[in-house]
Design an enzyme around this catalytic site. Sequence first.
Site, mmCIF file in Angstrom:
data_model
loop_
_atom_site.group_PDB
_atom_site.id
_atom_site.type_symbol
_atom_site.label_atom_id
_atom_site.label_comp_id
_atom_site.label_asym_id
_atom_site.label_seq_id
_atom_site.Cartn_x
_atom_site.Cartn_y
_atom_site.Cartn_z
ATOM 1 N N ASP A 350 -28.659 28.109 -4.766
ATOM 2 C CA ASP A 350 -27.312 28.121 -5.318
ATOM 3 C C ASP A 350 -27.359 28.504 -6.793
ATOM 4 O OD1 ASP A 350 -24.403 27.288 -5.197
ATOM 5 O OD2 ASP A 350 -25.123 25.869 -6.706
ATOM 6 N N GLU A 386 -28.451 33.196 -4.415
ATOM 7 C CA GLU A 386 -27.051 33.473 -4.721
ATOM 8 C C GLU A 386 -27.070 34.057 -6.123
ATOM 9 O OE1 GLU A 386 -22.716 31.263 -4.688
ATOM 10 O OE2 GLU A 386 -24.390 30.233 -5.656
#
Length: 747
Positions: A350, A386
């Site tokens: 993330d 990401e």
Amino acid sequence: MRAWPGQPFPLGATWDGAGVNFALFSENATGVDLCLFDAPDDPRERVRIPMRERSDQVWHCYLPDVRPGQLYGYRVHGPYAPEQGHRFNAAKLLIDPYAKAVSNSIAWSDALFAYKVGGPREDLEPDPSDETSGVPKSVVVDNAFTWEDDRPPRTPWNRTVIYECHVKGMTIQHPDVDPSLRGTYLGLASDPIVEHLLSLGVTAVELLPVHHYVVDRHLAERGLTNYWGYNSIAFFAPDIRYATPEARYGQQVYEFKTMVKKLHAAGIEVILDVVYNHTGEGNHLGPTLSLRGVDNRAYYRLMPDNPRFYMDFTGTGNSLNMMHPRTIQLIMDSLRYWVTEMHVDGFRFDLAPVLARELFDVNRLSAFFDIIHQDPVLSRVKLIAEPWDIGPGGYQVGNFPVGWAEWNGKYRDCMRRLWRGDPNVVGEVASRLSGSSDIYAWSDRAAYASVNFVTAHDGYTLRDLVSYERKHNDANGEGNRDGHDDNLSRNWGAEGETDDARVIARRRRAMRNLIATLGFSQGVPMLSHGDEIGRTQRGNNNAYAQDNELSWVDWKLEPWQRELLDFTRRVIAIRHVHPVLRRRSFFRGRPVGAAGVKDLTWLRQDGHEMTDAQWHDPNRRVLGMLIHGEAADETDDRGRPVRGDTMLLVINAGFDPVDFTLPAVAGAGAWTKLIDTVEGHVEPATGPTLALEGFSLALLRHGVERRIGWTGATAESAALVNAATVGGASGLAAAELSLLGIGGVTP
């Protein structure tokens, strides 16, 4: 309680079969107390043991009378001086940063804050309250587990199909999952869920965060929760929320391992969505739960000119300090633990650019990447970034190094523009369909560096993407101000649910268009859970706080949802069987093989090759992608090439129907239509042209007819493809291929 000196390594609580070694790093602490508890909600510890030994900034001791299941925590002494970056407060019980399990969730109160909440000096005055009933306790675990012959599937990247899902949301409403297992790790590995995944042709599940996380206080007080889990507080501990009700004192570790073992037995990899960019302790006014109280200056990025405040590249209030070696060690130790002890197969990071920020800028050659690249464990698993954060220069799509794949946000946006009818997109569409070499080739990566997706947990579901043009997030309690405003969506004539048959038909075709485009693009496809059955969040594009029916998958299917499910199965089955649709390397755009024809040719409506000028026509919405059968770059176990059929993907993103001239292809055989997002059935091409409706897509195969009859891609047929192609066989038998009606692989 006997206490011996113990060892500074390994960090955390380690059971050796005779006792437990405790080790905690803190560079700036003046003392550490180990506290033992009998129950998760105990207001005070039963035993407090000063840790006398300190070696290389690690405090440690060994307790020969402690066993697995013991609850514990730390009180860390030192200066409470926020202006200097120190926030020690020994009145506050802390979760071990290396805890392998955590006993329960937080029960919010002002006692969780190291400062006097509501005081006139904000966070500058320490709070003396030592109430611990609301603090989750760390748990000593026994890592022993009967893995037997568990082996990671190690599915090659170009054969990988990822299914992003939430442990609870995927299983909580499934009627065939045992009620006692719904919403749990064991539920996700139950037969009904595994059978569904195999019927789709999925090779890997990507789980939304399962590290033990914090539910923000403002959400808890409004009756909401942090459903997605992007607020980690214990990087080694599987969250107890997804354990069975009977699980206690570390049992969640056993249940997580059981889930992994069962998924591996089905040939499905487990990828974890991990949040190492920040923790759930928030900004300078947040609670003191773990790292902040252990050593704030070491673990967090502080403002250089005023270390009372945190640098925030995440939008959550803090960012971890990737310039400190012990912080990097914490992350690396956590990653290795999940691979070696928990047997997971990869990670999706993330807000990954945060991990590459050494001073302020993102550095693709940072220590974080260097360490992973040379690590003998982590360099062998799947690594997905990401590739964006909210800091300066945070959009880093295409800038990660060799060994990394990325969520391709440019693919998502391009395909959304294409299928809502935007002009001037054909040029970029060609790049995205062929693997986005313009983004990834420069860094010496291959086509599978691109993880392609059109929807994910963050944003609209597939059904909502074609049903809403405005977000509807009122349920989040933020006045509909949260979530993205520019969703590149189209409602096709009505906002939200409608009875208009014409609008409904357009929406269902739009969903099929997006699924087929995803399945037939080079790169690695990723489905978001429930999109294959038309899951809706009723227009909420930021359902992070909705742990209810709004976010859960509803398995009660209407006929059109079953048809969409069968269509999705068929698309993925075709992808698995045809190697030209899942190349390992980028196309070369020049002749290959003995036939001397281009591996990839872009065609206009009349069947001829596109010219440079035509690529720049803003109104062009028809495009053909011709992939020659010899373009497959697969090999069998002996290195022999695996040849495929020649494939033609034809897209019409305009309103008007077109007749697309089918190109002449050398060799025996004829064109057969495998997919048509209007009709949906397979049939031979009956003439020199293909009639293609507006806003539709078709995939054709050229070769000798091998089809006995098409009855639709059933769960059994898709599972057959999955078992034969993903499971390692060199190809399907001719009879099996003919039953599928989709041609196949010929060594």
